[in-house]
Scaffold this motif. Structure first.
Motif, PDB file in Angstrom:
ATOM      1  N   VAL A  31       0.854  -1.200   0.000  1.00 15.41           N
ATOM      2  CA  VAL A  31       0.000   0.000   0.000  1.00 15.41           C
ATOM      3  C   VAL A  31       0.889   1.249   0.000  1.00 15.41           C
ATOM      4  CG1 VAL A  31      -1.734   1.309   1.294  1.00 15.41           C
ATOM      5  CG2 VAL A  31      -1.922  -1.179   1.150  1.00 15.41           C
ATOM      6  N   ALA A  32       1.936   1.209   0.826  1.00 10.51           N
ATOM      7  CA  ALA A  32       2.852   2.367   0.889  1.00 10.51           C
ATOM      8  C   ALA A  32       3.492   2.607  -0.482  1.00 10.51           C
ATOM      9  CB  ALA A  32       3.922   2.132   1.946  1.00 10.51           C
ATOM     10  N   SER A  33       3.860   1.530  -1.197  1.00 13.50           N
ATOM     11  CA  SER A  33       4.471   1.696  -2.539  1.00 13.50           C
ATOM     12  C   SER A  33       3.463   2.305  -3.503  1.00 13.50           C
ATOM     13  CB  SER A  33       4.920   0.363  -3.138  1.00 13.50           C
ATOM     14  OG  SER A  33       5.742  -0.276  -2.275  1.00 13.50           O
ATOM     15  N   CYS A  34       2.208   1.866  -3.411  1.00 18.69           N
ATOM     16  CA  CYS A  34       1.163   2.436  -4.289  1.00 18.69           C
ATOM     17  C   CYS A  34       1.043   3.935  -4.061  1.00 18.69           C
ATOM     18  CB  CYS A  34      -0.202   1.821  -3.994  1.00 18.69           C
ATOM     19  SG  CYS A  34      -0.408   0.202  -4.652  1.00 18.69           S
ATOM     20  N   TYR A  35       0.993   4.330  -2.793  1.00 16.98           N
ATOM     21  CA  TYR A  35       0.930   5.759  -2.479  1.00 16.98           C
ATOM     22  C   TYR A  35       2.135   6.470  -3.096  1.00 16.98           C
ATOM     23  CZ  TYR A  35      -2.763   6.043   1.178  1.00 16.98           C
ATOM     24  OH  TYR A  35      -3.947   6.077   1.876  1.00 16.98           O
ATOM     25  N   HIS A  36       3.306   5.858  -2.905  1.00 18.86           N
ATOM     26  CA  HIS A  36       4.553   6.464  -3.372  1.00 18.86           C
ATOM     27  C   HIS A  36       4.498   6.732  -4.870  1.00 18.86           C
ATOM     28  CE1 HIS A  36       8.579   7.500  -2.093  1.00 18.86           C
ATOM     29  NE2 HIS A  36       8.236   7.088  -0.889  1.00 18.86           N
ATOM     30  N   GLU A  37       4.110   5.676  -5.609  1.00 17.24           N
ATOM     31  CA  GLU A  37       4.059   5.813  -7.069  1.00 17.24           C
ATOM     32  C   GLU A  37       3.103   6.923  -7.488  1.00 17.24           C
ATOM     33  OE1 GLU A  37       3.029   1.960  -8.615  1.00 17.24           O
ATOM     34  OE2 GLU A  37       4.836   1.127  -7.656  1.00 17.24           O
ATOM     35  N   SER A  38       1.951   6.976  -6.820  1.00 17.34           N
ATOM     36  CA  SER A  38       0.932   7.933  -7.257  1.00 17.34           C
ATOM     37  C   SER A  38       1.189   9.356  -6.785  1.00 17.34           C
ATOM     38  CB  SER A  38      -0.443   7.513  -6.753  1.00 17.34           C
ATOM     39  OG  SER A  38      -0.646   6.167  -6.996  1.00 17.34           O
ATOM     40  N   LEU A  39       1.936   9.497  -5.712  1.00 23.19           N
ATOM     41  CA  LEU A  39       2.100  10.851  -5.150  1.00 23.19           C
ATOM     42  C   LEU A  39       3.472  11.460  -5.425  1.00 23.19           C
ATOM     43  CD1 LEU A  39       0.417  10.436  -1.620  1.00 23.19           C
ATOM     44  CD2 LEU A  39      -0.544  11.552  -3.630  1.00 23.19           C
ATOM     45  N   GLU A  40       4.378  10.661  -6.032  1.00 24.70           N
ATOM     46  CA  GLU A  40       5.752  11.173  -6.084  1.00 24.70           C
ATOM     47  C   GLU A  40       5.914  12.399  -6.985  1.00 24.70           C
ATOM     48  OE1 GLU A  40       8.469   8.103  -7.088  1.00 24.70           O
ATOM     49  OE2 GLU A  40       7.467   7.610  -8.971  1.00 24.70           O
ATOM     50  N   ASP A  41       4.960  12.594  -7.930  1.00 25.76           N
ATOM     51  CA  ASP A  41       5.082  13.770  -8.792  1.00 25.76           C
ATOM     52  C   ASP A  41       4.614  15.044  -8.103  1.00 25.76           C
ATOM     53  OD1 ASP A  41       6.161  12.252 -10.720  1.00 25.76           O
ATOM     54  OD2 ASP A  41       4.263  11.889 -11.788  1.00 25.76           O
ATOM     55  N   LEU A  42       3.843  14.873  -7.045  1.00 25.67           N
ATOM     56  CA  LEU A  42       3.406  16.065  -6.302  1.00 25.67           C
ATOM     57  C   LEU A  42       4.527  16.466  -5.346  1.00 25.67           C
ATOM     58  CD1 LEU A  42      -0.256  15.164  -5.313  1.00 25.67           C
ATOM     59  CD2 LEU A  42       0.520  16.505  -7.247  1.00 25.67           C
ATOM     60  N   GLU A  58      -7.941   0.593  -5.479  1.00 27.15           N
ATOM     61  CA  GLU A  58      -8.938   1.619  -5.832  1.00 27.15           C
ATOM     62  C   GLU A  58      -9.058   2.665  -4.714  1.00 27.15           C
ATOM     63  OE1 GLU A  58     -10.269  -1.936  -5.936  1.00 27.15           O
ATOM     64  OE2 GLU A  58      -8.901  -1.687  -7.638  1.00 27.15           O
ATOM     65  N   GLU A  59      -8.899   2.192  -3.499  1.00 26.71           N
ATOM     66  CA  GLU A  59      -9.007   3.135  -2.370  1.00 26.71           C
ATOM     67  C   GLU A  59      -7.815   4.092  -2.359  1.00 26.71           C
ATOM     68  OE1 GLU A  59     -11.443   0.728   1.010  1.00 26.71           O
ATOM     69  OE2 GLU A  59      -9.559  -0.163   0.394  1.00 26.71           O
ATOM     70  N   VAL A  60      -6.633   3.522  -2.619  1.00 24.67           N
ATOM     71  CA  VAL A  60      -5.444   4.396  -2.698  1.00 24.67           C
ATOM     72  C   VAL A  60      -5.631   5.374  -3.858  1.00 24.67           C
ATOM     73  CG1 VAL A  60      -2.931   4.494  -3.017  1.00 24.67           C
ATOM     74  CG2 VAL A  60      -3.945   2.617  -1.713  1.00 24.67           C
ATOM     75  N   ASN A  61      -6.135   4.880  -4.975  1.00 25.60           N
ATOM     76  CA  ASN A  61      -6.358   5.761  -6.138  1.00 25.60           C
ATOM     77  C   ASN A  61      -7.332   6.881  -5.798  1.00 25.60           C
ATOM     78  OD1 ASN A  61      -4.650   4.297  -7.664  1.00 25.60           O
ATOM     79  ND2 ASN A  61      -6.223   3.103  -8.720  1.00 25.60           N
ATOM     80  N   TYR A  62      -8.393   6.510  -5.078  1.00 27.72           N
ATOM     81  CA  TYR A  62      -9.400   7.519  -4.709  1.00 27.72           C
ATOM     82  C   TYR A  62      -8.730   8.644  -3.890  1.00 27.72           C
ATOM     83  CZ  TYR A  62     -13.652   9.478  -2.625  1.00 27.72           C
ATOM     84  OH  TYR A  62     -14.649  10.330  -2.213  1.00 27.72           O
ATOM     85  N   ILE A  63      -7.853   8.231  -2.994  1.00 26.36           N
ATOM     86  CA  ILE A  63      -7.177   9.224  -2.142  1.00 26.36           C
ATOM     87  C   ILE A  63      -6.200  10.064  -2.976  1.00 26.36           C
ATOM     88  CG2 ILE A  63      -5.582   9.511  -0.186  1.00 26.36           C
ATOM     89  CD1 ILE A  63      -6.881   6.906   0.978  1.00 26.36           C
ATOM     90  N   THR A  64      -5.421   9.400  -3.819  1.00 20.01           N
ATOM     91  CA  THR A  64      -4.406  10.160  -4.575  1.00 20.01           C
ATOM     92  C   THR A  64      -5.089  11.060  -5.623  1.00 20.01           C
ATOM     93  OG1 THR A  64      -4.020   8.276  -6.032  1.00 20.01           O
ATOM     94  CG2 THR A  64      -2.547   8.510  -4.166  1.00 20.01           C
TER      95      THR A  64
END
Ligand SMILES: Cc1ncc(COP(=O)(O)O)c(C=O)c1O
Length: 377
Positions: A256-267, A352-358
């Protein structure tokens, strides 16, 4: 979609039969206090931590307090600990009449800044508490060598780090004794309060087993000023079921942490920094932003519930005002207090939940009137 900070129902639903059976077993045997479940859990958790002894107690707070008692930490003694932690790390020290001496955290991992420990050591220092904050082990090599040079005990506060590794060895046996919490939301959580002390020291284990049970050596023979602070049979039975899944759940948290990382690293957000020589088990996933409070509000409107760990560093807590610290004494922790927030994370979280948040993060940035609203200083 509504996303809670943790979702213990999802976990229960996946292991429902095993948990229900375990509860029934305890009820059938009436082994509510002590008994086979507690003994077996202690053995299994000690084995898991690669330690000789485990003493189940009522909470992580009592685990820390009992360790201090067992080490004879008393009035006038000083114990060094990070200022950026949950207050319970300090309460055990204070309950002995000893003085918690605070040290700032490092900027990257938010764990104790080991460069700043030695300047706090005095002739009264007895111990250093290494907190493995958010699930990432503290820099144990430095802490152990400082302690060795100054002949101090190292106590581990592993209440947020069940199963985490530092250089291929699990936390819990680096110091003389370590405290674990089984508060329901922890990586290994009970269905009520619970805690444990892990140690390789037979004397400490024996003393804590007396302290938790009225200070008794045997029934009605009391040799210590103890109390009633036991891990109960129901909690032990539940923890035995959950312990089997702990490594799998920790791996899922890392995914889950990696998913967040991938999706948020450009911000422009400061994401958690994990050191290469340790294994972060992501009890909490803490990020840093400029406009934390507006972001929290925005996410709340979308029914995404986050946390702050911790909004007030210990030296600003009313209960520790008498220690005489002032604003500016711990610049990193003070800065973090208004900038950090913890994102929802638990093993059962779906992509999907991580995506919703990101997606909500992206929306916040794109709709913001201030283009640098989410940025790092
Ligand atoms: C770092 C730390 N230390 C100690 C504790 C105290 O544990 P408990 O809540 O089981 O007393 C906690 C639990 O929240 C914690 O996070």
């Amino acid at each position: 979609m509504q996303i809670n900070f943790v979702d213990l129902n999802k976990q229960y639903n996946r292991i429902k039969t095993e948990i229900d059976d375990a509860i029934q077993r305890v009820i059938k045997n009436s082994s509510f206090i002590g008994g086979e479940e507690v003994r077996s859990f202690e053995e299994e958790f000690a084995y898991y931590c690669d330690a000789r002894y485990c003493a189940g107690v009522n909470s992580g707070t009592d685990a820390l307090k009992f360790i201090c008692m067992a080490l004879d930490i008393k009035e006038g003694d000083e114990v060094i600990l990070p200022v950026n932690t949950f207050i319970a790390t300090a309460l055990g020290v204070s309950s002995m009449g000893a003085i918690p001496v605070f040290v700032d955290c490092e900027d990257g991992t938010y764990n104790i800044d080991t460069e700043k420990i030695e300047e706090k050591i005095t002739s009264r220092t007895k111990a250093i508490i290494a907190v493995h904050l958010y699930g990432q082990p503290a820099e144990m090599n430095s802490i152990l060598s400082i302690a060795q040079r100054h002949k101090l005990y190292v106590i581990e506060d592993a209440c947020q780090a069940h199963g985490a590794y530092y250089k291929n060895r699990r936390v819990g046996t680096f110091g003389i004794a370590s405290a674990f919490s089984f508060y329901p939301g922890k990586n290994l959580g009970a269905y009520g309060d619970g805690g444990a002390v892990i140690t390789n020291d037979a004397g400490i284990a024996e003393k804590i087993k007396k302290l938790r049970e009225y200070g008794q050596e045997e029934k009605y023979v009391h040799t210590e000023m103890g109390t009633n602070s036991r891990l109960d049979g129901l909690q032990a039975a539940i923890l035995r079921v959950k312990l089997k899944y702990l490594d799998e759940w920790n791996d899922k948290r890392k995914n889950v942490a990696s998913c967040y990382h991938e999706s948020l690293e450009d911000l422009q957000i400061k994401l958690p920094e994990t050191k290469a020589d340790r294994n972060h088990v992501f009890h909490l996933l803490v990020i840093e932003t400029d406009n934390r409070d507006e972001l929290l509000q925005f996410l709340k409107q979308k029914e995404i519930y986050c946390g702050i760990h911790y909004p007030v560093p210990l030296h600003f807590q009313g209960v520790y005002r008498e220690l005489g610290y002032k604003a500016g004494d711990f610049p990193v922790s003070e800065r973090l207090a208004s900038r950090i927030m913890s994102l929802p994370i638990y093993p059962e979280m779906e992509k999907e939940e991580v995506n919703y948040i990101t997606n909500a993060f992206n929306e916040f940035v794109s709709t913001s009137t201030n283009p640098s609203l989410v940025s790092i200083q």
